[in-house]
Design a protein around this motif. Structure first.
Motif, PDB file in Angstrom:
ATOM      1  N   GLY A 161       0.776  -1.225   0.000  1.00  0.00           N
ATOM      2  CA  GLY A 161       0.000   0.000   0.000  1.00  0.00           C
ATOM      3  C   GLY A 161       0.809   1.277   0.000  1.00  0.00           C
ATOM      4  N   ARG A 162       2.139   1.175  -0.050  1.00  0.00           N
ATOM      5  CA  ARG A 162       2.974   2.376   0.014  1.00  0.00           C
ATOM      6  C   ARG A 162       3.794   2.596  -1.251  1.00  0.00           C
ATOM      7  NH1 ARG A 162       5.277   3.544   6.086  1.00  0.00           N
ATOM      8  NH2 ARG A 162       3.421   2.967   7.270  1.00  0.00           N
ATOM      9  N   VAL A 163       3.487   1.888  -2.309  1.00  0.00           N
ATOM     10  CA  VAL A 163       4.061   2.176  -3.623  1.00  0.00           C
ATOM     11  C   VAL A 163       2.907   2.534  -4.549  1.00  0.00           C
ATOM     12  CG1 VAL A 163       5.998   0.607  -3.238  1.00  0.00           C
ATOM     13  CG2 VAL A 163       3.956  -0.235  -4.397  1.00  0.00           C
ATOM     14  N   SER A 164       3.209   3.218  -5.641  1.00  0.00           N
ATOM     15  CA  SER A 164       2.146   3.596  -6.561  1.00  0.00           C
ATOM     16  C   SER A 164       1.640   2.367  -7.313  1.00  0.00           C
ATOM     17  CB  SER A 164       2.655   4.647  -7.557  1.00  0.00           C
ATOM     18  OG  SER A 164       3.503   4.045  -8.522  1.00  0.00           O
ATOM     19  N   PRO A 165       0.415   2.425  -7.857  1.00  0.00           N
ATOM     20  CA  PRO A 165      -0.101   1.274  -8.619  1.00  0.00           C
ATOM     21  C   PRO A 165       0.809   0.863  -9.776  1.00  0.00           C
ATOM     22  CG  PRO A 165      -1.883   2.791  -8.106  1.00  0.00           C
ATOM     23  CD  PRO A 165      -0.615   3.470  -7.693  1.00  0.00           C
ATOM     24  N   THR A 414      14.807  11.968 -10.883  1.00  0.00           N
ATOM     25  CA  THR A 414      15.032  10.556 -10.593  1.00  0.00           C
ATOM     26  C   THR A 414      13.962   9.627 -11.144  1.00  0.00           C
ATOM     27  OG1 THR A 414      13.980  10.851  -8.437  1.00  0.00           O
ATOM     28  CG2 THR A 414      16.387  11.032  -8.529  1.00  0.00           C
ATOM     29  N   ALA A 415      12.796  10.157 -11.514  1.00  0.00           N
ATOM     30  CA  ALA A 415      11.721   9.295 -12.028  1.00  0.00           C
ATOM     31  C   ALA A 415      10.823  10.093 -12.953  1.00  0.00           C
ATOM     32  CB  ALA A 415      10.901   8.704 -10.884  1.00  0.00           C
ATOM     33  N   HIS A 416      10.240   9.432 -13.945  1.00  0.00           N
ATOM     34  CA  HIS A 416       9.329  10.082 -14.881  1.00  0.00           C
ATOM     35  C   HIS A 416       8.028  10.442 -14.167  1.00  0.00           C
ATOM     36  CE1 HIS A 416       6.834  10.814 -18.383  1.00  0.00           C
ATOM     37  NE2 HIS A 416       7.927  10.795 -19.131  1.00  0.00           N
ATOM     38  N   PRO A 417       7.493  11.642 -14.410  1.00  0.00           N
ATOM     39  CA  PRO A 417       6.268  12.050 -13.705  1.00  0.00           C
ATOM     40  C   PRO A 417       5.064  11.147 -13.971  1.00  0.00           C
ATOM     41  CG  PRO A 417       6.821  13.603 -15.466  1.00  0.00           C
ATOM     42  CD  PRO A 417       8.010  12.723 -15.287  1.00  0.00           C
ATOM     43  N   ALA A 418       5.047  10.436 -15.095  1.00  0.00           N
ATOM     44  CA  ALA A 418       3.928   9.541 -15.372  1.00  0.00           C
ATOM     45  C   ALA A 418       3.852   8.385 -14.389  1.00  0.00           C
ATOM     46  CB  ALA A 418       4.026   9.005 -16.799  1.00  0.00           C
ATOM     47  N   LYS A 419       4.949   8.103 -13.685  1.00  0.00           N
ATOM     48  CA  LYS A 419       4.925   7.037 -12.682  1.00  0.00           C
ATOM     49  C   LYS A 419       4.091   7.437 -11.471  1.00  0.00           C
ATOM     50  CE  LYS A 419       8.292   4.189 -12.226  1.00  0.00           C
ATOM     51  NZ  LYS A 419       9.561   3.485 -11.923  1.00  0.00           N
ATOM     52  N   PHE A 420       3.815   8.734 -11.358  1.00  0.00           N
ATOM     53  CA  PHE A 420       3.077   9.245 -10.204  1.00  0.00           C
ATOM     54  C   PHE A 420       1.888  10.077 -10.679  1.00  0.00           C
ATOM     55  CE2 PHE A 420       7.497   8.591  -9.295  1.00  0.00           C
ATOM     56  CZ  PHE A 420       7.442   7.765  -8.172  1.00  0.00           C
ATOM     57  N   ALA A 421       1.200   9.534 -11.671  1.00  0.00           N
ATOM     58  CA  ALA A 421       0.094  10.263 -12.299  1.00  0.00           C
ATOM     59  C   ALA A 421      -0.973  10.658 -11.293  1.00  0.00           C
ATOM     60  CB  ALA A 421      -0.529   9.412 -13.416  1.00  0.00           C
ATOM     61  N   GLU A 422      -1.234   9.820 -10.295  1.00  0.00           N
ATOM     62  CA  GLU A 422      -2.291  10.116  -9.333  1.00  0.00           C
ATOM     63  C   GLU A 422      -1.982  11.372  -8.517  1.00  0.00           C
ATOM     64  OE1 GLU A 422       0.707   7.406  -7.476  1.00  0.00           O
ATOM     65  OE2 GLU A 422      -0.379   7.434  -9.366  1.00  0.00           O
ATOM     66  N   THR A 423      -0.702  11.730  -8.392  1.00  0.00           N
ATOM     67  CA  THR A 423      -0.308  12.958  -7.709  1.00  0.00           C
ATOM     68  C   THR A 423      -0.124  14.113  -8.679  1.00  0.00           C
ATOM     69  OG1 THR A 423       0.799  11.755  -5.920  1.00  0.00           O
ATOM     70  CG2 THR A 423       1.487  14.026  -6.289  1.00  0.00           C
ATOM     71  N   VAL A 424       0.507  13.842  -9.809  1.00  0.00           N
ATOM     72  CA  VAL A 424       0.926  14.904 -10.723  1.00  0.00           C
ATOM     73  C   VAL A 424      -0.218  15.428 -11.590  1.00  0.00           C
ATOM     74  CG1 VAL A 424       2.441  15.439 -12.668  1.00  0.00           C
ATOM     75  CG2 VAL A 424       3.302  14.064 -10.763  1.00  0.00           C
ATOM     76  N   GLU A 425      -1.031  14.551 -12.141  1.00  0.00           N
ATOM     77  CA  GLU A 425      -2.034  14.989 -13.124  1.00  0.00           C
ATOM     78  C   GLU A 425      -3.093  15.931 -12.554  1.00  0.00           C
ATOM     79  OE1 GLU A 425      -3.436  11.643 -15.393  1.00  0.00           O
ATOM     80  OE2 GLU A 425      -1.613  11.679 -16.642  1.00  0.00           O
ATOM     81  N   PRO A 426      -3.546  15.782 -11.309  1.00  0.00           N
ATOM     82  CA  PRO A 426      -4.466  16.796 -10.773  1.00  0.00           C
ATOM     83  C   PRO A 426      -3.864  18.187 -10.704  1.00  0.00           C
ATOM     84  CG  PRO A 426      -4.564  14.798  -9.444  1.00  0.00           C
ATOM     85  CD  PRO A 426      -3.384  14.649 -10.369  1.00  0.00           C
TER      86      PRO A 426
END
Length: 466
Positions: A161-165, A414-426
């Protein structure tokens, strides 16, 4: 080159032994007897070499007794087949380390490590069992790097539960020789379990164990390469390795200010988003070898153990706290032991300035930088960007470690923003997804969940590998 434990310098071992064992028998981390220096001829040529040539010259002193030059040359050419552009954005640069197959900087270390392990074990019959704890990106990079490598099985251990989908699909979606265990706990729990596994008598007897975390020297050393390459590019007056930065990531015309106003041609100050501190340790190695690096900003989220140490001289590890920059959720960073084995507190304090950033400020920075430049930061890069802002606000203080510094500042992406879409896209709208990540999104998670207990891990490992 020989290696010894951070806890015992009396028993040096080869690079092969240090890499394949992962952790020393006393629980310490392997470090080189000395950090090698670039020869004068190599140092004077850094600005004219391409990335592969720089990789060869950086890694060779650490491995040449175990890996022939011809083999090493093939390894680096195969492992580093993607760019690492230094991209101007507003008043600083971003060193983009997310153009590899799992869209994270961990690809550099994991891909070299997989190739070196395959070579070093070429005459072995017994299967090697790699254990790796991850707070996010490490697991996906190691899984991808070792997937299908004959004679090696990988088990990735991650906090449930502590890594992104998307990260979970990269960690637990490949199958084959890659298994995944979800731990009901934090990354610190995962890291503790891995370290305990290495000294567990039954596991040591029944399994041939090694590690792929940044505690493993064979993953840390190749990460020095991109520091050498980026600092050499900036020092020589160039700023994009092979010119392969994508237009979306290049920023606006305003982003060329750092090129126009003379910040190039000087040593670079790197801002490193930091969790387990392997990445920053690799930068310290690059600097000690002779790369033109002025110093470092260590940027953490609210897991601020090392920034507090740098400010006070007191090291107080603590349980990690979950944040949106999850790959940095580390309360007891393993590589701190390496850093202090090489350098004193005063030496570290003069060379590294630490800052920490909370989630609210991280989100604010993602939105602000996109509004001003069109550049999309991931949460980890946003922590780094904000730390630079804090450093700029403080650097006129004469007591500041880098008072008067006027050279280029580079934040590690260090990481592509698409890996964290749930945070970045909003905050910024839709983020284009690289093909490698699009493929990973279609995978099915296959993992086993356990409690944060050593015996539960032992039982699961023996079942998985029986």
């Amino acid at each position: 080159m020989k290696y010894y434990s951070t806890r015992d310098r009396s028993t040096p071992v080869s690079f092969s032994a240090a890499a394949l064992n992962g952790l020393a028998s006393d629980g310490g981390l392997f470090i080189p007897q000395e950090i090698p220096q670039f020869s004068p001829s190599v140092r004077s040529s850094l600005g004219t070499m391409n990335f592969i040539e720089l990789a060869f010259e950086t890694i060779r002193p650490y491995v040449h007794e175990d890996i022939p030059d011809s083999v090493l040359g093939d390894m680096v050419e195969s492992a580093f087949n993607f760019p690492a552009p230094l991209v101007p954005v507003d008043d600083r640069f971003v060193l983009e380390l997310f153009h590899g197959p799992t869209a994270a900087f961990k690809d550099f270390g994991a891909r070299f490590m997989a190739r070196s392990f395959a070579y070093l074990r070429r005459n072995e019959d017994r299967e090697l069992q790699i254990l790796v704890a991850t707070s996010g990106d490490t697991g996906g990079a190691v899984a991808d790097g070792f997937f299908g490598v004959e004679g090696i099985a990988v088990t990735v251990i991650y906090p449930k539960g502590r890594v992104s989908p998307l990260q979970e699909r990269q960690i637990a979606g490949l199958g084959g020789n890659v298994s995944a265990i979800a731990v009901e706990g934090s990354f610190d729990d995962c890291q503790r379990l891995v370290k305990s596994a290495f000294v567990h008598p039954e596991l040591s007897r029944r399994l041939n164990l090694s590690s792929a975390n940044s505690i493993n020297i064979s993953r840390l050393v190749p990460q020095s390469v991109y520091y050498v390459a980026a600092s050499a590019l900036a020092k020589s007056g160039r700023y994009s390795q092979d010119g392969k930065a994508t237009p979306r990531m290049r920023g606006t015309g305003e982003g060329q200010r750092a090129v126009r106003d003379g910040r190039l041609g000087k040593d670079v100050l790197f801002c490193v988003p930091s969790g387990n501190f392997g990445n920053l340790t690799a930068g310290l190695y690059a600097q000690a070898m002779g790369a033109p690096i002025a110093g470092f900003i260590a940027a953490t989220n609210i897991n601020k153990t090392v920034p507090e140490y740098l400010a006070s001289g007191v090291y107080q590890p603590r349980p990690s706290v979950a944040t949106i920059s999850n790959a940095m959720d580390v309360g007891a960073p393993s590589n701190f032991e390496r850093m202090t084995a090489h350098w004193s507190y005063e030496e570290l304090r003069k060379n590294i300035h630490g800052f920490w950033v909370d989630d609210e400020k991280t989100k604010e920075t993602i939105a602000r930088v996109f509004d001003t430049s069109g550049y999309v930061l991931d949460p980890h890069g946003a922590v780094g960007w904000t730390a630079v802002d804090q450093w700029l606000a403080a650097k006129e203080d004469p007591a500041h470690p880098f008072a008067g510094f006027s050279g280029p500042v580079a934040v590690l992406g260090t990481a592509h923003p698409a890996k964290f879409a749930e945070t970045v896209e909003p905050l910024v709208g839709p983020v284009p997804v690289p093909p490698s990540l699009a493929e990973a999104m279609g995978r099915t998670v296959q993992s086993v969940t356990i409690r944060a207990d050593v015996e539960a891990l032992v039982e699961t490992l023996l079942t998985l590998r029986s």
